[in-house]
Design a protein around this motif. Structure first.
Motif, PDB file in Angstrom:
ATOM      1  N   ARG A 100     -10.768  10.974  -2.261  1.00  0.00           N
ATOM      2  CA  ARG A 100     -10.739  11.033  -0.795  1.00  0.00           C
ATOM      3  C   ARG A 100      -9.589  10.208  -0.236  1.00  0.00           C
ATOM      4  N   TRP A 101      -9.314   9.086  -0.855  1.00  0.00           N
ATOM      5  CA  TRP A 101      -8.176   8.254  -0.450  1.00  0.00           C
ATOM      6  C   TRP A 101      -6.863   8.968  -0.753  1.00  0.00           C
ATOM      7  N   LEU A 102      -6.785   9.625  -1.906  1.00  0.00           N
ATOM      8  CA  LEU A 102      -5.570  10.330  -2.290  1.00  0.00           C
ATOM      9  C   LEU A 102      -5.244  11.488  -1.346  1.00  0.00           C
ATOM     10  N   SER A 150       0.832  -1.192   0.000  1.00  0.00           N
ATOM     11  CA  SER A 150       0.000   0.000   0.000  1.00  0.00           C
ATOM     12  C   SER A 150       0.871   1.248   0.000  1.00  0.00           C
ATOM     13  N   LEU A 204     -10.177   7.321 -12.582  1.00  0.00           N
ATOM     14  CA  LEU A 204      -9.741   6.526 -11.429  1.00  0.00           C
ATOM     15  C   LEU A 204      -9.279   7.436 -10.290  1.00  0.00           C
ATOM     16  N   ARG A 225       0.396   9.666  -1.275  1.00  0.00           N
ATOM     17  CA  ARG A 225      -0.619   9.317  -2.280  1.00  0.00           C
ATOM     18  C   ARG A 225      -0.839  10.401  -3.334  1.00  0.00           C
ATOM     19  N   ILE A 263     -12.314   9.007  -8.642  1.00  0.00           N
ATOM     20  CA  ILE A 263     -13.023   8.038  -7.807  1.00  0.00           C
ATOM     21  C   ILE A 263     -12.315   7.869  -6.454  1.00  0.00           C
ATOM     22  N   ARG A 264     -10.985   7.919  -6.469  1.00  0.00           N
ATOM     23  CA  ARG A 264     -10.193   7.696  -5.259  1.00  0.00           C
ATOM     24  C   ARG A 264      -9.720   8.992  -4.627  1.00  0.00           C
TER      25      ARG A 264
END
Length: 321
Positions: free
Chosen positions: A249-251, A198, A243, A204, A246-247
């Motif tokens: 918030r994770w980034l 991860s 992509l 990120r 979509i990610r």
């Protein structure tokens, strides 16, 4: 990420100029060039793009002077900056910003633009040599493939983009082929790493850099009138951007940091590609330009404010001359 030990900052101007100022400058150049393309494709006012490019060229000149003073005081500081990830990202962004400065200057001062471009190539070559030397002498974890490798090594595709209007067509062809092979290798290595491990939250935002090569290869292909190839890269850029959205918030889970500068240039370059192709890409290009026009100045303002307050060097652990 390796860190060099902190050392006192002796008196003197620009002794700790942080390379981390340059990713947002690169993003602002990308935004100005996207607006220049919009003025052609959408018949929007050309003054917007030219005003952005003029202002960013001045900012770039000041920032480059500040970093040059640091290097003149102690040339070995360059290797120290390149031993840490923010320094490598910023140093590579400096190289690419020089290329885009030549593109910005070309319509007005073609002779100076060519000189800036050649100087950029020489500086980028030196940067790669020092980077490789740092990799070879440093710990093994320093040689781990990261998205910043796109900026450092595949970044020569920006030179190909600049070489086309500057009428260095043969050089652009060679750079296109070589950097495409490098990009495939880095994309492949990055996918393999993502499968096995991860990405820490603070790093990120750098994943957005993977979007840049797709957009830049498409722009260079369009410059060579390879429309089918350019369309393919436009689709790849769209897939990567979707992509990332979509990610998002994770980034951004770690909150704002200077690494957010990695969001700026890829989005602007994608807008440029879609606007260049037109047709079905016109509306997505306009939307991407609108998004970049909101996001890029905001991130740039926050990073440049940190620099003005003397905080950016500390946050990014910039080396001291």
């Amino acid at each position: 990420m390796a860190f060099h030990p902190p050392r006192p900052v002796p008196p003197g101007l620009f002794r700790r100029t942080p390379p981390a100022i340059f990713p947002v400058i690169l993003g602002l150049f990308g935004l100005g060039l996207a607006w220049r393309r919009a003025s052609v494709r959408l018949d929007w006012p050309s003054e917007i793009g030219e005003a952005i490019l003029g202002a960013v060229t001045g900012l770039m000149a000041f920032a480059a002077l500040a970093y040059a003073v640091k290097l003149i005081r102690r040339p070995a500081v360059m290797a120290e900056d390149l031993s840490i990830l923010p320094g490598r990202a910023g140093g590579a962004a400096l190289c690419l910003s020089v290329y885009l400065a030549s593109v910005a200057l070309w319509p007005y001062l073609p002779g100076i633009a060519r000189g800036v471009f050649v100087a950029g190539l020489a500086w980028h070559a030196l940067f790669v040599v020092v980077t490789l030397r740092v990799f070879l002498k440093g710990p093994p974890e320093q040689r781990r493939v990261t998205p910043v490798w796109h900026l450092s090594f595949v970044g020569f595709i920006v030179a190909a983009l600049a070489a086309q209007p500057l009428r260095f067509a043969e050089l652009a062809e060679v750079l296109f082929i070589v950097t495409f092979v490098l990009a495939l290798a880095i994309w492949g290595a990055s996918l393999e790493q993502a499968r096995r491990e991860s990405v820490p939250a603070p790093l990120r935002p750098l994943l957005a850099i993977h979007l840049s090569p797709a957009a830049l290869f498409g722009l260079v292909a369009a410059g060579f009138d390879l429309q089918s190839l350019a369309m393919g890269f436009a689709g790849l850029a769209a897939a990567i951007l979707i992509l990332l959205l979509i990610r998002v918030r994770w980034l951004t889970a770690a909150g704002f940091s200077p690494f957010w500068g990695a969001f700026t240039f890829p989005l602007a370059a994608t807008a440029s590609l879609w606007l260049t192709l037109g047709g079905i890409w016109t509306l997505p290009g306009a939307a991407a330009l609108a998004g970049a026009s909101a996001l890029v100045p905001w991130i740039a303002w926050k990073v440049l404010r940190l620099w003005a307050r003397g905080q950016l060097a500390t946050i990014t652990n910039a080396a001291v001359a």
